[in-house]
Design a protein around this motif. Sequence first.
Motif, PDB file in Angstrom:
ATOM      1  N   ALA A  39       0.819  -1.217   0.000  1.00 40.08           N
ATOM      2  CA  ALA A  39       0.000   0.000   0.000  1.00 40.08           C
ATOM      3  C   ALA A  39       0.848   1.260   0.000  1.00 40.08           C
ATOM      4  N   HIS A  40       2.117   1.128   0.391  1.00 40.85           N
ATOM      5  CA  HIS A  40       3.030   2.283   0.443  1.00 40.85           C
ATOM      6  C   HIS A  40       4.286   1.950  -0.383  1.00 40.85           C
ATOM      7  N   PRO A  41       4.164   2.037  -1.701  1.00 45.04           N
ATOM      8  CA  PRO A  41       5.300   1.703  -2.592  1.00 45.04           C
ATOM      9  C   PRO A  41       6.350   2.812  -2.607  1.00 45.04           C
ATOM     10  N   THR A  42       7.012   2.992  -1.495  1.00 44.76           N
ATOM     11  CA  THR A  42       8.002   4.049  -1.337  1.00 44.76           C
ATOM     12  C   THR A  42       9.348   3.616  -1.931  1.00 44.76           C
ATOM     13  N   ILE A  86      15.852  12.468  -2.756  1.00 46.15           N
ATOM     14  CA  ILE A  86      16.452  12.353  -1.425  1.00 46.15           C
ATOM     15  C   ILE A  86      16.729  10.884  -1.103  1.00 46.15           C
ATOM     16  N   ALA A  87      15.791  10.018  -1.482  1.00 46.39           N
ATOM     17  CA  ALA A  87      15.963   8.582  -1.236  1.00 46.39           C
ATOM     18  C   ALA A  87      17.150   8.036  -2.025  1.00 46.39           C
ATOM     19  N   ASN A  88      17.363   8.565  -3.245  1.00 44.99           N
ATOM     20  CA  ASN A  88      18.503   8.137  -4.058  1.00 44.99           C
ATOM     21  C   ASN A  88      19.832   8.439  -3.384  1.00 44.99           C
ATOM     22  N   VAL A  89      19.845   9.482  -2.564  1.00 43.94           N
ATOM     23  CA  VAL A  89      21.052   9.840  -1.816  1.00 43.94           C
ATOM     24  C   VAL A  89      21.120   9.050  -0.508  1.00 43.94           C
ATOM     25  N   ARG A 101       0.462   3.339  12.206  1.00 47.55           N
ATOM     26  CA  ARG A 101       0.970   4.314  13.180  1.00 47.55           C
ATOM     27  C   ARG A 101       2.472   4.472  12.957  1.00 47.55           C
ATOM     28  N   PHE A 102       2.811   5.034  11.805  1.00 53.12           N
ATOM     29  CA  PHE A 102       4.202   5.027  11.362  1.00 53.12           C
ATOM     30  C   PHE A 102       5.114   5.909  12.212  1.00 53.12           C
ATOM     31  N   GLY A 136      10.265   4.951   7.823  1.00 53.33           N
ATOM     32  CA  GLY A 136      10.372   6.402   7.667  1.00 53.33           C
ATOM     33  C   GLY A 136       9.812   6.888   6.346  1.00 53.33           C
ATOM     34  N   ALA A 137      10.082   6.126   5.281  1.00 56.90           N
ATOM     35  CA  ALA A 137       9.570   6.516   3.966  1.00 56.90           C
ATOM     36  C   ALA A 137       8.046   6.436   3.928  1.00 56.90           C
ATOM     37  N   ALA A 138       7.475   5.412   4.579  1.00 53.33           N
ATOM     38  CA  ALA A 138       6.013   5.310   4.648  1.00 53.33           C
ATOM     39  C   ALA A 138       5.427   6.424   5.501  1.00 53.33           C
ATOM     40  N   MET A 139       6.146   6.796   6.543  1.00 52.24           N
ATOM     41  CA  MET A 139       5.677   7.843   7.457  1.00 52.24           C
ATOM     42  C   MET A 139       5.530   9.189   6.744  1.00 52.24           C
ATOM     43  N   VAL A 140       6.511   9.549   5.915  1.00 55.55           N
ATOM     44  CA  VAL A 140       6.477  10.861   5.246  1.00 55.55           C
ATOM     45  C   VAL A 140       5.773  10.791   3.891  1.00 55.55           C
ATOM     46  N   GLY A 141       5.384   9.582   3.465  1.00 51.44           N
ATOM     47  CA  GLY A 141       4.726   9.445   2.168  1.00 51.44           C
ATOM     48  C   GLY A 141       5.646   9.809   1.027  1.00 51.44           C
TER      49      GLY A 141
END
Length: 294
Positions: A67-70, A196-199, A133-134, A182-187
């Motif tokens: 559900a959260h393909p971050t 940012i994720a690439n870094v 409840r991320f 963390g990635a799911a938390m911030v969407g």
Amino acid sequence: MERVRAVNPFAKRESHTRESLIAYKALTILSWLLVLVCSVLHTFYAPGDGKPSGHHANRTIWGQNKAHPTPFALNEIITSLYWIILLLLQVGYVWHLFSNNADWVKTAANVGSHFIINNLLQSAFILLWVRSRFLIAELMLVINFFNLTSLYLRHPTTLSLVHIPVVSGPLAWTFIALFWDGAAMVGAHSLPARIIANVAIWAILGYGTLFLVAFKDYTIGFELTILSASLAVGQLMTKAIAFQWIFAFVIMGLLLLFTLAIAVPSMFGKELIFTRDGDVVDEERERRPLLDDE
């Protein structure tokens, strides 16, 4: 000071009382079973006490991942295999608490408090993750990260059958889970978030290299390699036209290469060292001129 040490559950002791060993055995088994039940239950069933749909819906562990393909979504199969192996190895750790070997019992008991806390925090993380409840789940991971880092620094050279399931295995997972949750938390779905994720993903390589260089711990190198493979496959299945899965595969390959460079010489009783002119030699060859002089 001795009084504080006597009541400190994290203190490293040369011996343990019969009562403390009974407590460690009971709490270790119960907390391990809690992780096992939470993991198995919520792999197949979503909690029934919340909303069935929407951003904050209750889902299974891997239902949330889907559900959260971050940019840090993981592969279900590889990560599940990692945890199955880790849980089985932890059975071996529990066995050390019941061993007739006093040194094994002492070693297992000395890390027992950290392991019990790890199990409680990991269970809390699972219960919060499946309920979306991320933020609080991330807090559980941060606390556990400090708990396991403290454990590692205090007990960096425990028995392999204790170190892998209790120290390095949970620590490697918690580090990756910080990015996952963390990635799911911030969407993290927008282009800036993916950049940012690439870094940020390169922190995995830096973290693994730190342990390989500073502690020559190839176990955490292998563990991060496996989890990097899970991230790489997960990203390839999530968003094929992107850099994240390519970076993850590169990190996996580099970690594996660096880990083998430490692990293989260790298996043959040799340690690679770097000379001033940049050549790499084994420890025995480096010492040979000194032995000849004697």
